[in-house]
Design a protein around this motif. Structure first.
Motif, PDB file in Angstrom:
ATOM      1  N   UNK A  15      -6.503  -9.383   5.098  1.00  0.00           N
ATOM      2  CA  UNK A  15      -5.178  -9.758   4.589  1.00  0.00           C
ATOM      3  C   UNK A  15      -4.269  -8.535   4.497  1.00  0.00           C
ATOM      4  N   UNK A  16      -4.803  -7.444   3.975  1.00  0.00           N
ATOM      5  CA  UNK A  16      -4.001  -6.217   3.879  1.00  0.00           C
ATOM      6  C   UNK A  16      -3.580  -5.730   5.260  1.00  0.00           C
ATOM      7  N   UNK A 164       6.680   2.707   4.020  1.00  0.00           N
ATOM      8  CA  UNK A 164       5.782   3.287   3.015  1.00  0.00           C
ATOM      9  C   UNK A 164       4.900   2.233   2.355  1.00  0.00           C
ATOM     10  N   UNK A 165       5.429   1.050   2.157  1.00  0.00           N
ATOM     11  CA  UNK A 165       4.612  -0.047   1.619  1.00  0.00           C
ATOM     12  C   UNK A 165       3.525  -0.407   2.633  1.00  0.00           C
ATOM     13  N   UNK A 166       3.887  -0.440   3.913  1.00  0.00           N
ATOM     14  CA  UNK A 166       2.884  -0.682   4.952  1.00  0.00           C
ATOM     15  C   UNK A 166       1.803   0.382   4.931  1.00  0.00           C
ATOM     16  N   UNK A 167       2.200   1.637   4.756  1.00  0.00           N
ATOM     17  CA  UNK A 167       1.225   2.729   4.671  1.00  0.00           C
ATOM     18  C   UNK A 167       0.306   2.538   3.466  1.00  0.00           C
ATOM     19  N   UNK A 168       0.876   2.126   2.334  1.00  0.00           N
ATOM     20  CA  UNK A 168       0.066   1.897   1.130  1.00  0.00           C
ATOM     21  C   UNK A 168      -0.924   0.747   1.347  1.00  0.00           C
ATOM     22  N   UNK A 169      -0.500  -0.277   2.076  1.00  0.00           N
ATOM     23  CA  UNK A 169      -1.412  -1.390   2.367  1.00  0.00           C
ATOM     24  C   UNK A 169      -2.551  -0.945   3.284  1.00  0.00           C
ATOM     25  N   UNK A 170      -2.236  -0.102   4.269  1.00  0.00           N
ATOM     26  CA  UNK A 170      -3.309   0.443   5.121  1.00  0.00           C
ATOM     27  C   UNK A 170      -4.263   1.299   4.298  1.00  0.00           C
ATOM     28  N   UNK A 171      -3.727   2.051   3.350  1.00  0.00           N
ATOM     29  CA  UNK A 171      -4.575   2.851   2.465  1.00  0.00           C
ATOM     30  C   UNK A 171      -5.462   1.946   1.601  1.00  0.00           C
ATOM     31  N   UNK A 172      -4.885   0.862   1.114  1.00  0.00           N
ATOM     32  CA  UNK A 172      -5.664  -0.106   0.352  1.00  0.00           C
ATOM     33  C   UNK A 172      -6.772  -0.731   1.184  1.00  0.00           C
ATOM     34  N   UNK A 173      -6.458  -1.032   2.442  1.00  0.00           N
ATOM     35  CA  UNK A 173      -7.477  -1.581   3.343  1.00  0.00           C
ATOM     36  C   UNK A 173      -8.593  -0.569   3.558  1.00  0.00           C
ATOM     37  N   UNK A 174      -8.242   0.700   3.624  1.00  0.00           N
ATOM     38  CA  UNK A 174      -9.257   1.746   3.779  1.00  0.00           C
ATOM     39  C   UNK A 174     -10.208   1.744   2.591  1.00  0.00           C
ATOM     40  N   UNK A 175      -9.670   1.508   1.418  1.00  0.00           N
ATOM     41  CA  UNK A 175     -10.491   1.538   0.207  1.00  0.00           C
ATOM     42  C   UNK A 175     -11.459   0.355   0.116  1.00  0.00           C
ATOM     43  N   UNK A 176     -11.080  -0.807   0.680  1.00  0.00           N
ATOM     44  CA  UNK A 176     -11.947  -1.990   0.533  1.00  0.00           C
ATOM     45  C   UNK A 176     -12.575  -2.441   1.841  1.00  0.00           C
ATOM     46  N   UNK A 177     -12.520  -1.629   2.855  1.00  0.00           N
ATOM     47  CA  UNK A 177     -13.026  -2.054   4.165  1.00  0.00           C
ATOM     48  C   UNK A 177     -14.439  -2.611   4.052  1.00  0.00           C
ATOM     49  N   UNK A 178     -14.706  -3.660   4.840  1.00  0.00           N
ATOM     50  CA  UNK A 178     -16.060  -4.223   4.797  1.00  0.00           C
ATOM     51  C   UNK A 178     -17.052  -3.271   5.450  1.00  0.00           C
ATOM     52  N   UNK A 179     -18.178  -3.134   4.840  1.00  0.00           N
ATOM     53  CA  UNK A 179     -19.215  -2.291   5.437  1.00  0.00           C
ATOM     54  C   UNK A 179     -20.215  -3.196   6.141  1.00  0.00           C
ATOM     55  N   UNK A 180     -20.876  -2.660   7.157  1.00  0.00           N
ATOM     56  CA  UNK A 180     -21.890  -3.467   7.837  1.00  0.00           C
ATOM     57  C   UNK A 180     -22.925  -3.964   6.829  1.00  0.00           C
TER      58      UNK A 180
END
Length: 181
Positions: A15-16, A164-180
């Motif tokens: 979603x992010x 900048x909001x888009x950048x923050x959302x990409x940063x948020x996605x980095x924090x919750x990325x699914x792990x294998x």
């Protein structure tokens, strides 16, 4: 089957990414209207360059460090408004074909990096393939919302803020990325 916490991370991550991609895309396209003068040409150049470079990024995603690509993308999006603002006056005297080429070349690195997170996220779901349709649904739904949201945010706060909001959302996605699994 995969647990609520992992399912929430998958849906949140995709979603992010859907929100971020369209916010960045709309902001990039509208930044180049001044340089290309014609809004239709700016849209065609922006979407064409972004999608083509995103496809290349997707194809190269298996060879790119997933986390590093997202962090570089976030850093690039933060400095991007300053870069484009400082280069636009230099490009304005150029002929139209050169300005189109310059715009596409300025968009390409962003698109290349934006093409990495989705295929890497889908690859991380290899063990639990039944979740992939949920990931695509979350991403697509967020993209639809993001198209309208980008216009509303741009009218309220400006295109640099949307980027900048888009950048923050990409940063948020980095924090919750699914792990294998």
């Amino acid at each position: 089957a995969i647990g609520r916490r992992r399912a929430a991370r998958v849906v949140g991550y995709f979603s992010l990414l859907g929100l971020a991609f369209l916010l960045v895309e709309d902001s990039l396209i509208l930044r180049f209207i001044l340089l290309l003068v014609q809004p239709t040409l700016a849209v065609a150049t922006g979407i064409g360059a972004l999608l083509l470079s995103s496809v290349v990024g997707s194809c190269l995603s298996a060879r790119v460090d997933w986390r590093l690509a997202r962090l570089v993308l976030v850093a690039w999006l933060v400095v991007y408004p300053l870069l484009v603002s400082s280069l636009t006056p230099l490009f304005l005297p150029l002929p139209l074909w050169a300005r189109v080429l310059a715009s596409a070349l300025l968009i390409a690195p962003v698109g290349l990096l934006m093409g990495v997170p989705v295929p890497r996220g889908v690859a991380a779901l290899a063990v639990t393939r039944d979740v992939v349709p949920w990931a695509w649904a979350a991403n697509g739904s967020a993209s639809v919302v993001s198209a309208v949201l980008a216009a509303m945010l741009a009218l309220s706060f400006g295109f640099s803020a949307v980027l900048l909001i888009g950048a923050a959302l990409y940063l948020g996605a980095t924090a919750i990325r699914p792990s294998p699994a």
